[in-house]
Design a protein around this motif. Structure first.
Motif, PDB file in Angstrom:
ATOM      1  N   PHE A   1       0.587  -1.107   0.339  1.00  0.00           N
ATOM      2  CA  PHE A   1      -0.104   0.257   0.028  1.00  0.00           C
ATOM      3  C   PHE A   1       1.016   1.511  -0.066  1.00  0.00           C
ATOM      4  CE2 PHE A   1      -2.510   3.196   2.436  1.00  0.00           C
ATOM      5  CZ  PHE A   1      -3.752   3.248   1.400  1.00  0.00           C
ATOM      6  N   SER A   2       1.672   1.155   1.076  1.00  0.00           N
ATOM      7  CA  SER A   2       2.927   2.440   0.880  1.00  0.00           C
ATOM      8  C   SER A   2       3.270   2.571  -0.468  1.00  0.00           C
ATOM      9  CB  SER A   2       4.374   2.308   1.654  1.00  0.00           C
ATOM     10  OG  SER A   2       3.257   1.872   2.662  1.00  0.00           O
ATOM     11  N   ARG A   3       3.848   1.618  -1.138  1.00  0.00           N
ATOM     12  CA  ARG A   3       4.518   1.589  -2.426  1.00  0.00           C
ATOM     13  C   ARG A   3       3.405   2.446  -3.755  1.00  0.00           C
ATOM     14  NH1 ARG A   3       6.158  -2.849  -1.095  1.00  0.00           N
ATOM     15  NH2 ARG A   3       4.865  -4.648  -2.875  1.00  0.00           N
ATOM     16  N   LYS A   4       2.168   1.917  -2.996  1.00  0.00           N
ATOM     17  CA  LYS A   4       0.745   3.171  -4.091  1.00  0.00           C
ATOM     18  C   LYS A   4       0.782   3.991  -3.981  1.00  0.00           C
ATOM     19  CE  LYS A   4      -1.773   1.747  -7.479  1.00  0.00           C
ATOM     20  NZ  LYS A   4      -1.368   1.869  -8.881  1.00  0.00           N
ATOM     21  N   ILE A   5       1.060   4.114  -2.631  1.00  0.00           N
ATOM     22  CA  ILE A   5       0.133   5.731  -2.529  1.00  0.00           C
ATOM     23  C   ILE A   5       1.865   6.446  -3.333  1.00  0.00           C
ATOM     24  CG2 ILE A   5      -0.093   7.397  -0.560  1.00  0.00           C
ATOM     25  CD1 ILE A   5      -2.269   6.259  -1.402  1.00  0.00           C
ATOM     26  N   GLU A   6       3.157   5.692  -3.004  1.00  0.00           N
ATOM     27  CA  GLU A   6       3.930   7.160  -3.160  1.00  0.00           C
ATOM     28  C   GLU A   6       4.097   6.963  -5.073  1.00  0.00           C
ATOM     29  OE1 GLU A   6       7.420   9.162  -3.685  1.00  0.00           O
ATOM     30  OE2 GLU A   6       6.090   8.806  -1.429  1.00  0.00           O
ATOM     31  N   GLU A   7       4.093   5.709  -5.891  1.00  0.00           N
ATOM     32  CA  GLU A   7       3.227   6.231  -7.169  1.00  0.00           C
ATOM     33  C   GLU A   7       1.879   7.004  -7.512  1.00  0.00           C
ATOM     34  OE1 GLU A   7       0.785   2.761 -10.248  1.00  0.00           O
ATOM     35  OE2 GLU A   7       2.787   2.111  -9.041  1.00  0.00           O
ATOM     36  N   ILE A   8       0.917   6.985  -6.342  1.00  0.00           N
ATOM     37  CA  ILE A   8       0.299   7.662  -7.008  1.00  0.00           C
ATOM     38  C   ILE A   8       0.578   9.414  -6.973  1.00  0.00           C
ATOM     39  CG2 ILE A   8      -2.154   8.748  -5.979  1.00  0.00           C
ATOM     40  CD1 ILE A   8      -2.693   5.757  -5.641  1.00  0.00           C
ATOM     41  N   ARG A   9       1.380   9.504  -5.701  1.00  0.00           N
ATOM     42  CA  ARG A   9       2.235  11.167  -5.572  1.00  0.00           C
ATOM     43  C   ARG A   9       2.703  11.638  -6.333  1.00  0.00           C
ATOM     44  NH1 ARG A   9       2.306   9.398   0.806  1.00  0.00           N
ATOM     45  NH2 ARG A   9       0.192  10.156   2.083  1.00  0.00           N
ATOM     46  N   GLU A  10       3.663  10.725  -6.684  1.00  0.00           N
ATOM     47  CA  GLU A  10       4.654  10.475  -8.160  1.00  0.00           C
ATOM     48  C   GLU A  10       3.726  11.433  -9.227  1.00  0.00           C
ATOM     49  OE1 GLU A  10       7.115   8.059  -8.658  1.00  0.00           O
ATOM     50  OE2 GLU A  10       7.959   7.890  -6.606  1.00  0.00           O
ATOM     51  N   LYS A  11       2.337  10.258  -9.583  1.00  0.00           N
ATOM     52  CA  LYS A  11       1.484  10.609 -10.672  1.00  0.00           C
ATOM     53  C   LYS A  11       1.382  12.538 -10.060  1.00  0.00           C
ATOM     54  CE  LYS A  11      -1.698   9.572 -13.653  1.00  0.00           C
ATOM     55  NZ  LYS A  11      -2.814   8.468 -14.347  1.00  0.00           N
ATOM     56  N   ARG A  12       0.477  12.390  -9.159  1.00  0.00           N
ATOM     57  CA  ARG A  12       0.292  13.331  -9.311  1.00  0.00           C
ATOM     58  C   ARG A  12       0.728  15.152  -9.113  1.00  0.00           C
ATOM     59  NH1 ARG A  12      -0.833  14.542  -3.254  1.00  0.00           N
ATOM     60  NH2 ARG A  12       1.168  14.653  -3.220  1.00  0.00           N
ATOM     61  N   ASP A  13       2.144  14.407  -8.282  1.00  0.00           N
ATOM     62  CA  ASP A  13       2.863  15.545  -8.398  1.00  0.00           C
ATOM     63  C   ASP A  13       3.244  16.154  -9.819  1.00  0.00           C
ATOM     64  OD1 ASP A  13       2.943  15.582  -5.583  1.00  0.00           O
ATOM     65  OD2 ASP A  13       5.409  15.268  -5.574  1.00  0.00           O
ATOM     66  N   ARG A  14       3.769  15.332 -10.656  1.00  0.00           N
ATOM     67  CA  ARG A  14       3.540  15.099 -12.138  1.00  0.00           C
ATOM     68  C   ARG A  14       2.721  15.849 -13.078  1.00  0.00           C
ATOM     69  NH1 ARG A  14       2.571  12.510 -16.419  1.00  0.00           N
ATOM     70  NH2 ARG A  14       1.821  10.650 -14.962  1.00  0.00           N
ATOM     71  N   LEU A  15       1.453  16.152 -12.085  1.00  0.00           N
ATOM     72  CA  LEU A  15       0.169  16.197 -13.442  1.00  0.00           C
ATOM     73  C   LEU A  15       0.135  17.903 -12.069  1.00  0.00           C
ATOM     74  CD1 LEU A  15      -1.986  13.568 -13.103  1.00  0.00           C
ATOM     75  CD2 LEU A  15      -1.652  14.090 -14.987  1.00  0.00           C
TER      76      LEU A  15
END
Length: 92
Positions: free
Chosen positions: A34-48
């Motif tokens: 779950f932590s890895r998935k949230i980190e992936e989501i935050r990276e995409k969000r930050d890029r957007l």
């Protein structure tokens, strides 16, 4: 089921200590999914968000849709759950 190392071309069975250590590694990996998935989501969000930063420059006024989109992006990680496949906000 026993696990093996490939040492110099030979399959050598794990020792009890190696089995235990590997079990711990696999559990840690599974527990952190779950932590890895949230980190992936935050990276995409930050890029957007970075892609739309120019909307907020001083000589430009963001529309309500642009403001809502950026807020939805900032809020997205807080709404994510492992069984949630919510779509990303749509860019106006």
């Amino acid at each position: 089921m026993p696990r093996y190392h490939n040492i110099n071309g030979e399959n050598v069975q794990f020792t009890d200590a190696e089995e235990t250590a590997r079990d711990v590694e696999e559990k840690d990996w599974a527990d952190s999914a779950f932590s890895r998935k949230i980190e992936e989501i935050r990276e995409k969000r930050d890029r957007l968000l970075t892609e739309t930063d120019w909307w907020g420059v001083s000589d430009n006024t963001m529309t309500n849709a642009q403001t809502a989109y950026r807020k939805a992006l900032r809020d997205y990680p807080a709404t994510y759950t492992a069984d949630n496949s919510a779509d990303w906000p749509t860019k106006p």
